[in-house]
Scaffold this active site. Structure first.
Site, PDB file in Angstrom:
ATOM      1  N   ASP A   1      47.790  -1.749 -16.753  1.00  0.00           N
ATOM      2  CA  ASP A   1      47.838  -1.548 -18.201  1.00  0.00           C
ATOM      3  C   ASP A   1      48.258  -2.813 -18.953  1.00  0.00           C
ATOM      4  O   ASP A   1      48.713  -2.749 -20.090  1.00  0.00           O
ATOM      5  CB  ASP A   1      48.753  -0.363 -18.557  1.00  0.00           C
ATOM      6  CG  ASP A   1      50.167  -0.558 -18.010  1.00  0.00           C
ATOM      7  OD1 ASP A   1      50.388  -1.567 -17.302  1.00  0.00           O
ATOM      8  OD2 ASP A   1      51.034   0.280 -18.291  1.00  0.00           O
TER       9      ASP A   1
ATOM     10  N   HIS B   1      35.668 -29.088 -12.354  1.00  0.00           N
ATOM     11  CA  HIS B   1      36.364 -27.939 -12.951  1.00  0.00           C
ATOM     12  C   HIS B   1      37.632 -27.572 -12.177  1.00  0.00           C
ATOM     13  O   HIS B   1      38.021 -26.409 -12.136  1.00  0.00           O
ATOM     14  CB  HIS B   1      35.417 -26.731 -13.039  1.00  0.00           C
ATOM     15  CG  HIS B   1      34.323 -26.944 -14.033  1.00  0.00           C
ATOM     16  ND1 HIS B   1      33.158 -26.204 -14.034  1.00  0.00           N
ATOM     17  CD2 HIS B   1      34.193 -27.821 -15.064  1.00  0.00           C
ATOM     18  CE1 HIS B   1      32.375 -26.623 -15.013  1.00  0.00           C
ATOM     19  NE2 HIS B   1      32.978 -27.605 -15.653  1.00  0.00           N
TER      20      HIS B   1
ATOM     21  N   ASP C   1      42.607 -32.812 -18.550  1.00  0.00           N
ATOM     22  CA  ASP C   1      41.684 -32.327 -19.582  1.00  0.00           C
ATOM     23  C   ASP C   1      42.350 -31.101 -20.188  1.00  0.00           C
ATOM     24  O   ASP C   1      42.416 -30.043 -19.556  1.00  0.00           O
ATOM     25  CB  ASP C   1      40.333 -31.975 -18.935  1.00  0.00           C
ATOM     26  CG  ASP C   1      39.274 -31.594 -19.962  1.00  0.00           C
ATOM     27  OD1 ASP C   1      39.626 -31.290 -21.112  1.00  0.00           O
ATOM     28  OD2 ASP C   1      38.081 -31.578 -19.590  1.00  0.00           O
TER      29      ASP C   1
ATOM     30  N   ASP D   1      39.827 -30.737 -27.527  1.00  0.00           N
ATOM     31  CA  ASP D   1      39.372 -30.907 -26.143  1.00  0.00           C
ATOM     32  C   ASP D   1      39.509 -32.388 -25.789  1.00  0.00           C
ATOM     33  O   ASP D   1      38.676 -33.201 -26.181  1.00  0.00           O
ATOM     34  CB  ASP D   1      37.915 -30.427 -26.054  1.00  0.00           C
ATOM     35  CG  ASP D   1      37.331 -30.525 -24.655  1.00  0.00           C
ATOM     36  OD1 ASP D   1      38.080 -30.840 -23.717  1.00  0.00           O
ATOM     37  OD2 ASP D   1      36.109 -30.282 -24.512  1.00  0.00           O
TER      38      ASP D   1
ATOM     39  N   HIS E   1      27.666 -35.288 -15.312  1.00  0.00           N
ATOM     40  CA  HIS E   1      27.666 -34.382 -16.476  1.00  0.00           C
ATOM     41  C   HIS E   1      27.210 -35.133 -17.714  1.00  0.00           C
ATOM     42  O   HIS E   1      26.994 -36.342 -17.672  1.00  0.00           O
ATOM     43  CB  HIS E   1      29.048 -33.739 -16.671  1.00  0.00           C
ATOM     44  CG  HIS E   1      30.174 -34.695 -16.932  1.00  0.00           C
ATOM     45  ND1 HIS E   1      30.366 -35.316 -18.141  1.00  0.00           N
ATOM     46  CD2 HIS E   1      31.187 -35.138 -16.121  1.00  0.00           C
ATOM     47  CE1 HIS E   1      31.458 -36.076 -18.077  1.00  0.00           C
ATOM     48  NE2 HIS E   1      31.960 -36.002 -16.861  1.00  0.00           N
TER      49      HIS E   1
ATOM     50  N   HIS F   1      29.609 -32.204 -26.124  1.00  0.00           N
ATOM     51  CA  HIS F   1      29.131 -30.888 -26.569  1.00  0.00           C
ATOM     52  C   HIS F   1      29.671 -30.649 -27.964  1.00  0.00           C
ATOM     53  O   HIS F   1      30.652 -31.285 -28.380  1.00  0.00           O
ATOM     54  CB  HIS F   1      29.606 -29.793 -25.595  1.00  0.00           C
ATOM     55  CG  HIS F   1      31.068 -29.868 -25.268  1.00  0.00           C
ATOM     56  ND1 HIS F   1      32.046 -29.348 -26.094  1.00  0.00           N
ATOM     57  CD2 HIS F   1      31.739 -30.449 -24.236  1.00  0.00           C
ATOM     58  CE1 HIS F   1      33.238 -29.587 -25.560  1.00  0.00           C
ATOM     59  NE2 HIS F   1      33.100 -30.266 -24.441  1.00  0.00           N
TER      60      HIS F   1
ATOM     61  N   HIS G   1      33.004 -25.084 -26.223  1.00  0.00           N
ATOM     62  CA  HIS G   1      31.585 -25.459 -26.165  1.00  0.00           C
ATOM     63  C   HIS G   1      30.951 -24.690 -27.312  1.00  0.00           C
ATOM     64  O   HIS G   1      30.527 -23.548 -27.155  1.00  0.00           O
ATOM     65  CB  HIS G   1      30.950 -25.089 -24.821  1.00  0.00           C
ATOM     66  CG  HIS G   1      31.540 -25.872 -23.679  1.00  0.00           C
ATOM     67  ND1 HIS G   1      31.322 -25.585 -22.370  1.00  0.00           N
ATOM     68  CD2 HIS G   1      32.357 -26.969 -23.668  1.00  0.00           C
ATOM     69  CE1 HIS G   1      31.976 -26.447 -21.595  1.00  0.00           C
ATOM     70  NE2 HIS G   1      32.606 -27.292 -22.365  1.00  0.00           N
TER      71      HIS G   1
ATOM     72  N   GLU H   1      32.680 -37.761 -24.003  1.00  0.00           N
ATOM     73  CA  GLU H   1      33.476 -37.664 -22.776  1.00  0.00           C
ATOM     74  C   GLU H   1      32.773 -38.178 -21.518  1.00  0.00           C
ATOM     75  O   GLU H   1      32.535 -37.431 -20.578  1.00  0.00           O
ATOM     76  CB  GLU H   1      33.902 -36.218 -22.550  1.00  0.00           C
ATOM     77  CG  GLU H   1      32.793 -35.179 -22.651  1.00  0.00           C
ATOM     78  CD  GLU H   1      33.314 -33.774 -22.342  1.00  0.00           C
ATOM     79  OE1 GLU H   1      33.939 -33.601 -21.278  1.00  0.00           O
ATOM     80  OE2 GLU H   1      33.096 -32.859 -23.142  1.00  0.00           O
TER      81      GLU H   1
ATOM     82  N   TYR I   1      33.195 -40.416 -11.164  1.00  0.00           N
ATOM     83  CA  TYR I   1      33.870 -39.654 -10.107  1.00  0.00           C
ATOM     84  C   TYR I   1      33.348 -40.156  -8.767  1.00  0.00           C
ATOM     85  O   TYR I   1      32.149 -40.012  -8.485  1.00  0.00           O
ATOM     86  CB  TYR I   1      33.584 -38.151 -10.275  1.00  0.00           C
ATOM     87  CG  TYR I   1      33.754 -37.709 -11.721  1.00  0.00           C
ATOM     88  CD1 TYR I   1      34.997 -37.286 -12.189  1.00  0.00           C
ATOM     89  CD2 TYR I   1      32.688 -37.778 -12.625  1.00  0.00           C
ATOM     90  CE1 TYR I   1      35.168 -36.922 -13.524  1.00  0.00           C
ATOM     91  CE2 TYR I   1      32.849 -37.421 -13.955  1.00  0.00           C
ATOM     92  CZ  TYR I   1      34.087 -36.995 -14.405  1.00  0.00           C
ATOM     93  OH  TYR I   1      34.250 -36.643 -15.726  1.00  0.00           O
TER      94      TYR I   1
ATOM     95  N   ARG J   1      37.853 -39.543 -16.517  1.00  0.00           N
ATOM     96  CA  ARG J   1      37.103 -39.094 -17.702  1.00  0.00           C
ATOM     97  C   ARG J   1      37.963 -39.454 -18.906  1.00  0.00           C
ATOM     98  O   ARG J   1      39.197 -39.367 -18.852  1.00  0.00           O
ATOM     99  CB  ARG J   1      36.828 -37.590 -17.667  1.00  0.00           C
ATOM    100  CG  ARG J   1      36.056 -37.078 -18.871  1.00  0.00           C
ATOM    101  CD  ARG J   1      35.423 -35.696 -18.671  1.00  0.00           C
ATOM    102  NE  ARG J   1      36.361 -34.625 -18.448  1.00  0.00           N
ATOM    103  CZ  ARG J   1      36.620 -34.078 -17.257  1.00  0.00           C
ATOM    104  NH1 ARG J   1      36.000 -34.527 -16.176  1.00  0.00           N
ATOM    105  NH2 ARG J   1      37.490 -33.102 -17.137  1.00  0.00           N
TER     106      ARG J   1
ATOM    107  N   GLU K   1      37.976 -38.442 -22.923  1.00  0.00           N
ATOM    108  CA  GLU K   1      37.310 -37.510 -23.849  1.00  0.00           C
ATOM    109  C   GLU K   1      38.037 -37.465 -25.183  1.00  0.00           C
ATOM    110  O   GLU K   1      39.242 -37.214 -25.237  1.00  0.00           O
ATOM    111  CB  GLU K   1      37.300 -36.101 -23.234  1.00  0.00           C
ATOM    112  CG  GLU K   1      36.769 -35.031 -24.170  1.00  0.00           C
ATOM    113  CD  GLU K   1      36.606 -33.675 -23.493  1.00  0.00           C
ATOM    114  OE1 GLU K   1      37.363 -33.373 -22.548  1.00  0.00           O
ATOM    115  OE2 GLU K   1      35.723 -32.919 -23.931  1.00  0.00           O
TER     116      GLU K   1
HETATM  117  N1  GLY Z   1      37.346 -29.036 -21.310  1.00  0.00           N
HETATM  118  C1  GLY Z   1      36.018 -28.593 -21.293  1.00  0.00           C
HETATM  119  C2  GLY Z   1      35.071 -29.682 -21.455  1.00  0.00           C
HETATM  120  O1  GLY Z   1      35.463 -30.840 -21.487  1.00  0.00           O
HETATM  121  O2  GLY Z   1      33.907 -29.470 -21.615  1.00  0.00           O
HETATM  122 MN    MN Z   2      34.658 -31.310 -23.437  1.00  0.00          MN
HETATM  123 MN    MN Z   3      37.497 -31.379 -21.832  1.00  0.00          MN
END
Ligand code: GLY
Ligand code: MN
Ligand code: MN
Length: 441
Positions: free
Chosen positions: A42, A245, A262, A273, A352, A356, A363, A387, A391, A408, A410
């Protein structure tokens, strides 16, 4: 600012409804909010409203639904939970239809218990239903039942909408251009996250656990008034940074390794982000610095390309151009720049895209290509992330001094009249600034 104080901006939410009504011209739109989600037994997950519903209402309670009626007389109608003192003793304040009508500037408000009788009446003799079919099977079933209830009246001459249009298409376009009110919230969200990154950088020492650093972010987000992290934070030491991820966040931080974080927050619905990567020891090694500066140069080139009139992919292309040359120079990739790009061999190290849309969803809503398949053109008021990364997993074809380095960088940017504003500029990112900042007591 709670649901209560969001009502101070009810004019803006009403303007958005009016804009959607004008676009619809004739018909009925039905936009429900998100359901509550059970975590276990619950206990519920913290409630998060549906972004489309919230964009048009500012209303943050669960069990609510917006109906817009476009025609000779436009109307916006909210269905919401009844006032219920007994429940409010347990769960807290709820507006109830009467108070919600004034606070959120609706034309009419009704109890959710009236949905099944009211909605078929509202759908009767309307040419078009604007609804997002397939987004939620529960609401799809309700829509079918309501349309069937209208069909039952066919012999009385009542007609049922003969077209269903995805209501989200037009809202997506609206959401792509942020208003000054939204930009202000995004600046605040970005600033909270930037300060959290700067603070966390000073908390890092070898021997701490990744989750201890994640906790620093939660501390700073909530302390500064954000309602939640915008997504599960990635706190990835050493080789963990090469898992895009990664969010187990349960390993020890080691001297000599980089830490990729991140993390962003959500403020009144608006996400930030940010990713920063820095050495656990406070000092970059030679190979770490080489790749870090490569990614940073790529990111700055991409930010330069984030300006009105450029197409969506321009920042990605600018970043790729820098990264690929760097990969060749550092013997990560081989051949000419054109051949590395054409064969996509760079994807071993950069798999990647460079960003975005960002907004109510991390996103965010909005198309990246137009109907003829061309990239969207960046316009003043767009908000997006930039970003790039790199890697390097251990492999026979990879110089060993780069193994297990994951980087990365960003930032969040707002497209302006003549370029862009980096909303997250307060987050430290040059090698010199990071090293100096980490040495401060
Ligand atoms: N933290 C999600 C992205 O960078 O897309
Ligand atoms: Mn992002
Ligand atoms: Mn991110």
């Amino acid at each position: 600012m709670t649901s209560n104080s969001m009502t101070m901006n009810n004019k803006e939410f009403k303007q958005r409804r009016d804009a959607l009504l004008a676009h619809m011209s004739e018909g009925v739109a039905i936009i429900p909010t998100a359901p509550e989600a059970i975590r276990n037994r619950d206990s519920h997950y913290p409630y998060r409203f549906d972004s489309y519903f919230y964009y048009l209402t500012g209303f943050t309670e669960p069990e609510a639904l917006l109906v817009l009626i476009a025609g000779q007389e436009n109307k916006s109608i909210l269905f919401c939970r009844d006032k219920d003192i007994e429940r409010e003793i347990w769960d807290g304040f709820r507006f109830g239809p009467e108070a919600a009508k004034t606070a959120f500037a609706f034309d009419h408000t009704y109890s959710m218990s009236e949905l099944d009788t009211m909605v078929p009446q509202l759908l009767a003799n309307q040419p078009t239903l604007f609804f997002s079919l397939g987004a939620d099977s529960g609401w799809d079933t309700c829509i079918t039942q309501w349309l069937n209830a209208v069909k039952m009246q066919a012999r009385a001459g009542v007609s049922v909408p003969n077209t269903i249009v995805d209501v989200r298409q037009h809202i997506d376009m609206m959401r792509l251009i942020k208003s000054p009110f939204e930009i202000d919230l995004m600046r605040q969200s970005a600033n909270i996250a930037a300060q959290a990154h700067n603070r966390a950088m000073q908390k890092v020492t070898a021997g701490k656990m990744e989750y201890e650093i994640e906790a620093e972010f939660l501390h700073e987000f909530y302390r500064k008034g954000a309602q939640a992290p915008a997504y599960t934070s990635i706190v990835a030491g050493g080789a963990n940074a090469c898992t895009l991820h990664y969010n187990a966040n349960n390993c020890v931080l080691n001297d000599g390794e980089l830490l990729l974080i991140d993390a962003g927050c959500e403020l009144h619905g608006y996400a930030s982000d940010i990713t920063r990567t820095f050495p656990v020891s406070g000092k970059f090694t030679g190979p770490q610095k080489t790749l870090y500066e490569l990614v940073l140069t790529a990111q700055l080139a991409a930010i330069d390309a984030a300006k009105p009139g450029n197409h969506w992919n321009a920042p990605h292309e600018a970043a790729l151009d820098v990264l690929v040359q760097g990969f060749i120079d550092e013997k990560l990739c081989h051949g000419s720049k054109d051949s590395v790009i054409e064969t996509a061999s760079y994807r071993q190290f950069y798999m990647h895209r460079t960003g975005h849309w960002l907004g109510l969803d991390v996103h965010d809503a909005g198309e990246y290509k137009n109907k003829t398949g061309e990239w969207a053109i960046l316009a003043s008021g767009n908000t997006l992330t930039v970003e790039p990364g790199c890697y390097v997993r251990p492999a026979d074809n990879v110089p060993e001094h780069f193994w297990n380095i994951g980087i990365r960088i960003e930032d969040d940017v707002l497209i302006t009249q003549d370029g862009c504003e980096v909303l997250t500029q307060a987050a430290i990112k040059s090698v010199a600034d990071i090293e100096a900042h980490m040495q401060q007591p």
